[in-house]
Every structure is written in C-alpha cells, then in structure tokens.
Design a protein around this motif. Structure first.
Motif, PDB file in Angstrom:
ATOM      1  N   GLU A 132    -117.189  -4.110  -6.710  1.00  0.00           N
ATOM      2  CA  GLU A 132    -118.359  -4.479  -7.506  1.00  0.00           C
ATOM      3  C   GLU A 132    -119.637  -4.465  -6.674  1.00  0.00           C
ATOM      4  O   GLU A 132    -120.724  -4.206  -7.202  1.00  0.00           O
ATOM      5  CB  GLU A 132    -118.150  -5.865  -8.133  1.00  0.00           C
ATOM      6  N   ALA A 133    -119.509  -4.726  -5.379  1.00  0.00           N
ATOM      7  CA  ALA A 133    -120.671  -4.708  -4.495  1.00  0.00           C
ATOM      8  C   ALA A 133    -121.038  -3.296  -4.049  1.00  0.00           C
ATOM      9  O   ALA A 133    -122.061  -3.101  -3.386  1.00  0.00           O
ATOM     10  CB  ALA A 133    -120.394  -5.580  -3.268  1.00  0.00           C
ATOM     11  N   GLY A 134    -120.197  -2.317  -4.404  1.00  0.00           N
ATOM     12  CA  GLY A 134    -120.475  -0.930  -4.040  1.00  0.00           C
ATOM     13  C   GLY A 134    -120.158  -0.605  -2.596  1.00  0.00           C
ATOM     14  O   GLY A 134    -120.635   0.407  -2.066  1.00  0.00           O
ATOM     15  N   SER A 135    -119.333  -1.433  -1.941  1.00  0.00           N
ATOM     16  CA  SER A 135    -119.028  -1.207  -0.529  1.00  0.00           C
ATOM     17  C   SER A 135    -117.630  -0.637  -0.309  1.00  0.00           C
ATOM     18  O   SER A 135    -117.162  -0.554   0.821  1.00  0.00           O
ATOM     19  CB  SER A 135    -119.173  -2.512   0.257  1.00  0.00           C
ATOM     20  N   LEU A 136    -116.977  -0.265  -1.398  1.00  0.00           N
ATOM     21  CA  LEU A 136    -115.611   0.268  -1.301  1.00  0.00           C
ATOM     22  C   LEU A 136    -115.656   1.767  -1.539  1.00  0.00           C
ATOM     23  O   LEU A 136    -116.035   2.223  -2.620  1.00  0.00           O
ATOM     24  CB  LEU A 136    -114.715  -0.421  -2.332  1.00  0.00           C
ATOM     25  N   GLY A 137    -115.281   2.543  -0.537  1.00  0.00           N
ATOM     26  CA  GLY A 137    -115.242   3.993  -0.654  1.00  0.00           C
ATOM     27  C   GLY A 137    -113.827   4.514  -0.732  1.00  0.00           C
ATOM     28  O   GLY A 137    -112.872   3.749  -0.881  1.00  0.00           O
TER      29      GLY A 137
END
Length: 424
Positions: A132-137
């Motif tokens: 949700e924080a956009g830090s997972l690739g």
C-alpha cells in the motif's frame, strides 16, 4: 550498481525488551517509516518492507550494498536513538542468508515460542502495508510469496507447531504459580487485540471468578467481553479500579506506559498487600518496569513468558530438523530464480541490438528495391548483411582474445551458435 536482498534488525534473541520497545513501530507508523526510508536513500533502496512485532523489528529490502551498510544509522536516527546503543543488538543477513531468515521467521523457527502461528499473519500484514505504501517491487513480492508458501509447507509437513505452548498459556501458568486455582481470581485485560483475545480464551477455560476488559475503543471491548461473559470498563477508571483485580494482562499499542509505579503502589495498599500478577505483553511496555520492585507484585514481561515456553521436546527438535531441510531446498530455488533475473537486462540489450540491426538492414533493402534493383539481389544482400552483423561481435571477441579467455570463448561458441544438427 547491482541490487541485492538484505535483512537487518533485532529480535528477542539479540535485544532485551527495553531496546526492542524503542524501535517498535505500530501499524499506523509503518507507511510513514517506509516513506522516510525511501526518501532518505533515494534509488539506492529500491524496495522495502518493515516487520515490527513485540519480539522483532526487521527491515527487508532490495538495495545497493552501500545503502545496506548505512541502514542501521537510519533506524537509529528514525527512532531518535544513539547508534552505539542500537548497533550491538542488530543483525544483518545478505542474499541467501536473508532469504533463509525470512523463511525461518514465517515458519515460526525464529520465534520466542517455537512454531507459534501469529508471526505469519504479522508478516502478511507487513507486506500488505509495504504494498500500500508503494515500496514493494517484483523482487520482494516474489520473496514474500515464496515465504508464505514455505511457511505453509513447513506447517503442513512437519509437527513444528503441534506442541507449541503459547504466550497466553504461559500467562495462565504463571498466574497459577501465585494463586493456585484461578476460580476465585478477578482478571483484568487491558486492550482488545489478538493477543488479549488469546489470553482471554486461556483464562476463561480456568473459569475465574470474573473477567473485565478495558480498552480505548468501547465497541471492541464490548465485542470481546461478550464472547467470554466478561464485563467492560473505561481506561480512565483504571486508577480507581486496579485494586479490584488479582491478575492484570495488558497488551495495547500505547507508546507510553498505562500503569505507572504510583498507580500500582496505591492499588497494593488498597489490597492490603494481597499479591497481584501483572503480565505485560506489549512492546513498548504498558507497565513501568519499576513496578517489578514492589514485593507484592509479580510482574512478567514478554521476555519472561518467552523463557517459560522455550523448553522443547525431542519431537519438536525432530520437526525443526525436517523444517530446516525444507527451507534449505526452497532457498536454493529462490536463489536460482534470483540469478536468472540477473540475466534479464543482458537479454533485453541483446534483443534490442538485434532489433536495431534488423531495422537497419530492412531499411537498406527497401532503398535498393526503390532504386529498381532485382528482388533476388536485394534478398542476397539482406541475408549477407544480417549474417555479417550477426557474426561481427563474436568474431571480434575471438580475434581480440588469447590464452584462457580464448579457450573459454571457443568452448561457448557451440552452445551460443549451435550447428545444423542441433537446430534440427
């Protein structure tokens, strides 16, 4: 620069609760922390997730090696701590060691209570927050999906969790050491989360005289109390009501202690020094550590309960060996996938170079046809041009090489450019 998988942090084995509570992050602080982490390192930390529970705070990341070296300093600064205080308690795992650590954590092999199942759900929550924080690739996404799969395999194929004694059961056991049977005990639960629910379940089985739930959110307190025939009270009433209870179990997300030394001292006087058991399962702690000095109070922290449940049986040790074997195999599988990903940029560049050659030769052929040259001559020139450019790189490399390098290149030629028999 190349990017690798790293894990660093601290847990119940490397740091006491007095240190763990100072770096613990509640669920609502995970996203801001991830945003701060990525802002601090820019592109050097490509992906990140933070797992923070009462027993551990860990950062999983795909990052450049230089960034990984300075991550401990960021953790200290983010929590306003002296790095020298934190550094002795930190551990770091790189690449296959980091993957193995993630697999062991999710499987309950690295827990204070061997095989405890809550950690898997906590790790899934951490991954969800990172997503949700956009830090997972792609890299960490793949790592955690395989982590969850390994944890399921370990729990399905081994008895790792079959005989685990929960923290909640340990809280009951410690209370019984003081009071014997709990049928006359009045029990207070502070909080209404998963751990308090587990504790309420275990205490309810002993049929205590009464149970009470105190929580900031009244609705959650009433919902939990209704399941166990308990009553509810306001947190604001604690100073006046604390003396009524023989056992107090607390586990909230408060950043400051809820029960201070002065409040507990007054309660003990009101109880005429009748003993009281206090179980603090929160990190940061809900009960001031100085309370342990009171002679009529039996205060147990999450670390104390961990010591109660660490004794293992032969069956559990055998399950650990079996689980470790499963994890070793799955680590090798992930590392093979990771190594295959390293070839992706090279393959992409090779494909782009071939496409550029194709486009140039086709354009040249179109110009020849526009000038009226025969199609047969144009096709011959097209085939010749493609072949020459196809072989130019390998031939140039062979001509420039010598010694061992030339022998290695010659050995690779049949595999990169198979003969007609291999192409059938």
């Amino acid at each position: 620069m190349s990017v690798a998988v790293f894990t660093f942090g601290l847990n119940h084995a490397s740091a006491p609760v007095s240190v763990r509570e100072r770096v613990s992050l509640s669920a609502d602080l995970l996203k801001p922390a991830l945003a701060g982490l990525r802002a601090a390192f820019g592109g050097a930390v490509r992906e990140a997730a933070i797992l923070s529970t009462c027993n551990r705070t860990e950062i999983y990341c795909a990052a450049e090696a230089q960034a990984a070296e300075t991550l401990p300093f960021w953790l200290a600064e983010h929590n306003r701590l002296d790095t020298d205080l934190l550094q002795p308690h930190l551990y770091r795992h790189d690449q296959d060691s980091a993957v193995r650590h993630a697999f062991r954590v999710a499987s309950g092999l690295d827990s204070m209570v061997l095989g405890e199942p809550q950690i898997l759900g906590q790790m899934k929550d951490a991954v969800r927050a990172a997503d949700e924080a956009g830090s997972l690739g792609m890299l960490l996404h793949q790592l955690f999906q395989r982590t969850f799969s390994v944890a399921k395999e370990v729990r399905t194929q081994t008895a790792i969790g079959a005989q685990s004694v929960s923290m909640a059961a340990a809280a009951v056991r410690l209370s019984e050491r003081v009071f014997g049977q709990l049928d006359q005990a009045r029990v207070l639960f502070i909080g209404a989360g998963e751990m308090i629910e587990l504790c309420a379940t275990h205490f309810a089985a002993r049929k205590p005289r009464s149970m009470m739930v105190a929580n900031r959110t009244v609705e959650r307190a009433e919902s939990l109390a209704g399941r166990f025939g308990a009553h509810t009270m306001k947190l604001a009433d604690l100073p006046d009501r604390l003396a009524d209870f023989d056992v107090v179990v607390s586990c909230t997300a408060s950043s400051l202690p809820i029960l201070g030394l002065g409040m507990v001292e007054r309660a003990i006087r009101q109880r005429r020094h009748k003993p009281i058991v206090m179980v603090d399962l929160a990190v940061p702690r809900d009960i001031e550590s100085e309370v342990a000095r009171l002679s009529d109070v039996y205060l147990y922290s999450v670390d104390d309960l961990g010591h109660v449940v660490q004794s293992g049986t032969d069956a559990r040790r055998a399950a650990v060996v079996q689980a470790e074997a499963i994890i070793d195999t799955r680590v090798q599988g992930f590392m093979r996938w990771l190594q295959s990903r390293e070839a992706v940029p090279v393959i992409h560049d090779l494909q782009q170079a071939a496409a550029d050659v194709q486009a140039a030769e086709l354009e040249r052929a179109r110009r020849m046809l526009a000038r009226g040259e025969s199609p047969e001559a144009v096709l011959e020139q097209l085939a010749h041009g493609l072949t020459q450019k196809y072989l130019h790189g390998p031939m140039a490399a062979l001509n420039r090489s010598e010694g061992d390098e030339r022998r290695q290149l010659l050995a690779m030629v049949p595999r990169l450019f198979p003969g007609k028999d291999a192409r059938r």
